[in-house]
Enzyme design. Structure first.
Site, PDB file in Angstrom:
ATOM      1  N   TRP A  79      29.309 -12.298   6.684  1.00  0.00           N
ATOM      2  CA  TRP A  79      30.287 -13.373   6.544  1.00  0.00           C
ATOM      3  C   TRP A  79      30.026 -14.197   5.292  1.00  0.00           C
ATOM      4  O   TRP A  79      30.876 -14.955   4.852  1.00  0.00           O
ATOM      5  CB  TRP A  79      30.275 -14.276   7.775  1.00  0.00           C
ATOM      6  CG  TRP A  79      29.110 -15.255   7.868  1.00  0.00           C
ATOM      7  CD1 TRP A  79      27.791 -15.008   7.639  1.00  0.00           C
ATOM      8  CD2 TRP A  79      29.193 -16.646   8.214  1.00  0.00           C
ATOM      9  NE1 TRP A  79      27.039 -16.135   7.835  1.00  0.00           N
ATOM     10  CE2 TRP A  79      27.866 -17.162   8.185  1.00  0.00           C
ATOM     11  CE3 TRP A  79      30.236 -17.506   8.561  1.00  0.00           C
ATOM     12  CZ2 TRP A  79      27.575 -18.494   8.486  1.00  0.00           C
ATOM     13  CZ3 TRP A  79      29.938 -18.824   8.859  1.00  0.00           C
ATOM     14  CH2 TRP A  79      28.615 -19.309   8.818  1.00  0.00           C
ATOM     15  N   ASP A  80      28.838 -14.044   4.728  1.00  0.00           N
ATOM     16  CA  ASP A  80      28.479 -14.755   3.506  1.00  0.00           C
ATOM     17  C   ASP A  80      29.562 -14.596   2.441  1.00  0.00           C
ATOM     18  O   ASP A  80      29.833 -15.523   1.675  1.00  0.00           O
ATOM     19  CB  ASP A  80      27.156 -14.214   2.954  1.00  0.00           C
ATOM     20  CG  ASP A  80      26.005 -14.383   3.924  1.00  0.00           C
ATOM     21  OD1 ASP A  80      26.133 -13.941   5.074  1.00  0.00           O
ATOM     22  OD2 ASP A  80      24.964 -14.950   3.535  1.00  0.00           O
ATOM     23  N   TRP A  94      28.943  -7.150  11.916  1.00  0.00           N
ATOM     24  CA  TRP A  94      28.239  -8.299  11.364  1.00  0.00           C
ATOM     25  C   TRP A  94      27.611  -7.942  10.019  1.00  0.00           C
ATOM     26  O   TRP A  94      27.662  -8.716   9.073  1.00  0.00           O
ATOM     27  CB  TRP A  94      27.188  -8.800  12.346  1.00  0.00           C
ATOM     28  CG  TRP A  94      26.396  -9.953  11.814  1.00  0.00           C
ATOM     29  CD1 TRP A  94      25.060 -10.007  11.588  1.00  0.00           C
ATOM     30  CD2 TRP A  94      26.909 -11.233  11.411  1.00  0.00           C
ATOM     31  NE1 TRP A  94      24.699 -11.234  11.065  1.00  0.00           N
ATOM     32  CE2 TRP A  94      25.827 -12.004  10.949  1.00  0.00           C
ATOM     33  CE3 TRP A  94      28.193 -11.797  11.398  1.00  0.00           C
ATOM     34  CZ2 TRP A  94      25.972 -13.306  10.479  1.00  0.00           C
ATOM     35  CZ3 TRP A  94      28.331 -13.106  10.924  1.00  0.00           C
ATOM     36  CH2 TRP A  94      27.232 -13.839  10.479  1.00  0.00           C
ATOM     37  N   GLU A  95      27.018  -6.768   9.922  1.00  0.00           N
ATOM     38  CA  GLU A  95      26.501  -6.266   8.653  1.00  0.00           C
ATOM     39  C   GLU A  95      27.228  -4.969   8.335  1.00  0.00           C
ATOM     40  O   GLU A  95      27.236  -4.038   9.136  1.00  0.00           O
ATOM     41  CB  GLU A  95      24.992  -6.012   8.720  1.00  0.00           C
ATOM     42  CG  GLU A  95      24.169  -7.260   8.980  1.00  0.00           C
ATOM     43  CD  GLU A  95      22.665  -7.006   8.922  1.00  0.00           C
ATOM     44  OE1 GLU A  95      22.248  -6.080   8.178  1.00  0.00           O
ATOM     45  OE2 GLU A  95      21.913  -7.715   9.622  1.00  0.00           O
ATOM     46  N   GLU A 143      22.511 -19.313  14.580  1.00  0.00           N
ATOM     47  CA  GLU A 143      21.907 -18.162  15.256  1.00  0.00           C
ATOM     48  C   GLU A 143      20.692 -18.526  16.088  1.00  0.00           C
ATOM     49  O   GLU A 143      20.108 -17.661  16.743  1.00  0.00           O
ATOM     50  CB  GLU A 143      21.568 -17.093  14.218  1.00  0.00           C
ATOM     51  CG  GLU A 143      22.815 -16.513  13.563  1.00  0.00           C
ATOM     52  CD  GLU A 143      22.498 -15.664  12.342  1.00  0.00           C
ATOM     53  OE1 GLU A 143      21.307 -15.616  11.940  1.00  0.00           O
ATOM     54  OE2 GLU A 143      23.428 -15.070  11.789  1.00  0.00           O
ATOM     55  N   LYS A 178      20.328 -23.916  13.092  1.00  0.00           N
ATOM     56  CA  LYS A 178      19.958 -23.167  11.895  1.00  0.00           C
ATOM     57  C   LYS A 178      20.848 -23.543  10.720  1.00  0.00           C
ATOM     58  O   LYS A 178      20.389 -23.625   9.579  1.00  0.00           O
ATOM     59  CB  LYS A 178      20.060 -21.660  12.171  1.00  0.00           C
ATOM     60  CG  LYS A 178      19.676 -20.781  10.990  1.00  0.00           C
ATOM     61  CD  LYS A 178      19.759 -19.313  11.368  1.00  0.00           C
ATOM     62  CE  LYS A 178      19.369 -18.431  10.187  1.00  0.00           C
ATOM     63  NZ  LYS A 178      19.452 -16.986  10.523  1.00  0.00           N
ATOM     64  N   GLU A 201      17.076 -18.604  -0.487  1.00  0.00           N
ATOM     65  CA  GLU A 201      17.962 -18.848   0.651  1.00  0.00           C
ATOM     66  C   GLU A 201      17.718 -20.215   1.274  1.00  0.00           C
ATOM     67  O   GLU A 201      18.648 -20.894   1.707  1.00  0.00           O
ATOM     68  CB  GLU A 201      17.767 -17.754   1.704  1.00  0.00           C
ATOM     69  CG  GLU A 201      18.689 -17.906   2.900  1.00  0.00           C
ATOM     70  CD  GLU A 201      18.554 -16.760   3.887  1.00  0.00           C
ATOM     71  OE1 GLU A 201      19.367 -16.696   4.825  1.00  0.00           O
ATOM     72  OE2 GLU A 201      17.639 -15.923   3.723  1.00  0.00           O
TER      73      GLU A 201
END
Length: 683
Positions: free
Chosen positions: A348-349, A396-397, A477, A543, A620
């Site tokens: 989703w990034d 998701w990935e 998450e 998170k 990150e």
């Protein structure tokens, strides 16, 4: 008290990770220069197809990443983006002495963001001044070009060694050197061809030296090339030359790397690209590269009054441009083309963080990012069926196949479903900006329809007529397998609404059930009106932003009092080890509320603790060391564009509402906005 402690910890982490930058920030706002090679983190040179990460060690490249080329990470693992053969390591000898960091002086590196070039320079004793500039060629995207210049201070004997070094994980490399001929043209080609780690792809890499201003047919005027195969994994080509004092000796090393992901015959194609670079005049080749970068920078952000913010913002935008291209129909991984982190998968990034700034500033790249998803729509539809749902369910990935690529131990791959709504929202926003009805009919609406059908089937109707979305991992998450996660539900509502609008836009009737579900999905609140992150949320740390995404970008919550309640409640709960984007969201919301002070505070907090010396590459999180984090770059750019700049994505296109500037900024100019490339000026 909690907020005070959090701020104190924030400052401590910033000090811990932010060793002093000795980089010299150039006043033009386009270059970053450093003379400090300690505690070094490089910034990548990339063109959307290959990423080349320089090193502090002279004549070395840390790694090369091949976009969208995957093999399994292990026999029982998931896919992982491929580490390319390293063609960026050379050796240089002067008077039989090999040059190293230990025997040179005046080391300096400069990133020129305007031109997409990376230059290293140094002096060797009193013999010569050496500089070389690395280009990941934008115009020949499977290739690179390293341009050398040696200014001699004395007569020297020069020896240069170029290499193709194959990572150990490759299988059965075959290394060769051939001189190809066509009539009187000779084309020397160093080459290695090998299988990727588990044999999925064949990769071919070719390279050669180029001597400028010497016609390729005049072979007698070129230095003699010497081939040496250290092993099949280390293939070398060298030449020797006597260079007189006062001479300005120039040459280049060029290489290309292709795989069966993109070519049926990667060996031959890599040769052709090298031959093209060899026989195209240097001026023409590099002018084309610079022209394409200049065209990218038509979409730019100009900050007056705060040079450091200008450089930080330009570096973020540089990376998004470097990691993508409009002619590829590919997406951007969280770390772009800088590393194999997160296996190079697409999250989703892209849709929520990197895509919105690119949608505003470069619709060609934005179209590539959404087309990446529509090209994999059939796979997403199969996934939905396989999990008992209707419509399309995106992974998701994602990798080149479009199947779920998350490691199976990670619950995100099985339960983090908001990605499907994120994709749908990105699709409608593309149409909002471009008004490309043909694209909407052929790609946009077919995907939006399937995504809407998924959310209907994914929702459960309650006895009171409301709908719940149960058992999900939300954006936060830290809270897996919860019911009615705020952002998941909010993104589903938004996506269902957009699907209905899109249907009407092309003359179709939306399904009634889309509106029914959208109007009745539950968003939980505490008694005082603060939004609950999920049905059983009781104040745990988070998170990253989740609830606050309902204010921006979803605009589901717009009441000022509730916005402020949610901001003040959730900001202190952010974990320092979480990713950078949450502060960006808070900053946009504060800016839109007219609070420039808090917006600027959170803008800086969204990236400054994550900067790594000497260039300011973003990790990150404040506590991690895994740059370059393109997702964080997208977040900070959104603060500038959609917060301070006041730009909004609406059904009427991109409009400006209530821009606001930090006190230290005299002027903000955003150029190349939307298809008409408008300019917005805020003073």
């Amino acid at each position: 008290m909690l907020l005070k402690i959090t701020k104190t910890l924030f400052v401590f982490i910033w000090i811990l990770f932010s060793t002093p930058f000795s980089g010299i920030a150039q006043k033009n706002g386009w270059t970053l220069t450093t003379t400090n090679n300690q505690n070094y983190t490089g910034v990548v040179s990339a063109n959307g197809r290959i990423g080349i990460l320089p090193s502090a060690t002279i004549l070395r490249t840390d790694k090369i990443i091949l976009n969208n080329v995957y093999d399994k990470e292990s026999p029982l693992g998931v896919s992982r983006i491929l580490l390319g053969m390293n063609f960026g390591n050379l050796d240089l000898y002067i008077n039989n002495s090999k040059l190293t960091n230990d025997n040179i002086s005046n080391w300096k590196q400069t990133l020129n963001m305007k031109e997409g070039s990376f230059t290293t320079s140094f002096t060797y004793n009193s013999n010569a001044e050496i500089s070389y500039t690395l280009y990941a060629l934008r115009n020949v995207p499977y290739s690179a070009y390293i341009d050398f210049e040696i200014k001699t201070l004395k007569d020297i004997d020069l020896r240069v060694v170029g290499k193709i070094q194959t990572p150990d994980e490759y299988q059965n490399p075959l290394s060769t050197f051939r001189t190809l001929r066509d009539a009187e043209t000779t084309m020397p080609i160093l080459q290695t061809v090998a299988k990727s780690r588990l044999g999925r792809h064949t990769v071919g890499t070719s390279a050669t030296f180029i001597w400028h201003d010497i016609n390729s047919t005049r072979e007698n005027e070129r230095p003699e090339l010497i081939h040496e195969k250290i092993s099949e994994y280390d293939n070398q080509l060298s030449f020797e030359k006597k260079v007189a004092k006062g001479e300005n000796y120039k040459f280049a090393w060029t290489a290309a790397q292709c795989s069966t992901q993109d070519f049926f015959d990667p060996q031959s194609e890599s040769e052709r690209f090298v031959i093209f670079n060899l026989l195209t005049p240097r001026k023409d080749l590099l002018s084309q590269h610079k022209f394409l970068w200049d065209d990218l920078w038509k979409g730019d952000i100009i900050i007056e009054g705060d040079l450091q913010s200008q450089l930080d913002v330009r570096l973020a935008l540089y990376h998004l441009y470097a990691f993508s291209r409009g002619d590829s129909n590919l997406s951007i991984a969280p770390m772009g083309l800088s590393s194999q982190n997160y296996n190079g998968h697409i999250f989703w990034d892209t849709e929520l963080w990197m895509y919105p700034p690119l949608l505003v500033l470069n619709q060609d790249i934005a179209r590539s990012l959404v087309n990446y998803r529509s090209d994999r729509l059939d796979v997403a539809k199969r996934k939905a069926v396989n999990f008992g749902y209707k419509g399309a369910m995106f992974p998701w990935e994602s990798d080149d196949t479009g199947e779920e690529a998350t490691p199976t131990w990670a619950l995100t791959g099985t339960f983090e479903h908001h990605i499907t709504a994120d994709v749908g929202i990105a699709f409608w926003n593309y149409y909002r900006v471009t008004k490309d009805k043909k694209w909407l009919q052929e790609r946009g609406y077919p995907l939006l329809k399937e995504v809407a059908d998924f959310w209907v089937s994914r929702s459960t109707k309650n006895s009171d007529g409301s709908y719940s979305i149960k058992n999900v991992v939300g954006a936060n998450e830290f809270a897996p397998n919860v019911d009615d996660n705020a952002f998941t539900n909010g993104s589903a509502i938004t996506c269902l609404q957009y699907a209905s609008i899109a249907a009407k836009e092309i003359g179709l009737t939306p399904k009634d059930i889309w509106n029914e579900v959208a109007e009745n999905i539950t968003i939980h609140k505490f008694e005082d009106g603060t939004t609950k992150e999920h049905s059983k949320y009781d104040g745990d740390r988070i998170k990253q932003a989740d609830v606050n995404l309902l204010a921006y970008p979803l605009n589901i919550i717009s009441d000022r009092e509730r916005l402020l309640k949610d901001l003040s409640y959730y900001e202190p709960k952010l974990a320092e080890e979480g990713p950078a984007m949450a502060q960006s969201v808070f900053a946009v919301i504060y800016a839109r509320l007219g609070d420039a002070e808090n917006a600027f505070r959170l803008f800086k907090r969204s990236y400054e603790p994550n900067k790594r010396p000497p260039f300011g590459a973003l990790a990150e999180a404040a506590t991690s060391n895994n740059p370059y984090f393109a997702t964080g770059a997208g977040g900070m750019l959104q603060t500038v564009i959609f917060g301070f700049g006041g730009l909004h994505l609406t059904d009427q296109g991109i409009v400006q509402k209530n821009p606001i500037l930090p006190k230290t900024w005299k002027k903000l100019t955003i150029t190349g906005v939307g298809p008409k490339q408008k300019t917005f000026v805020i003073e």
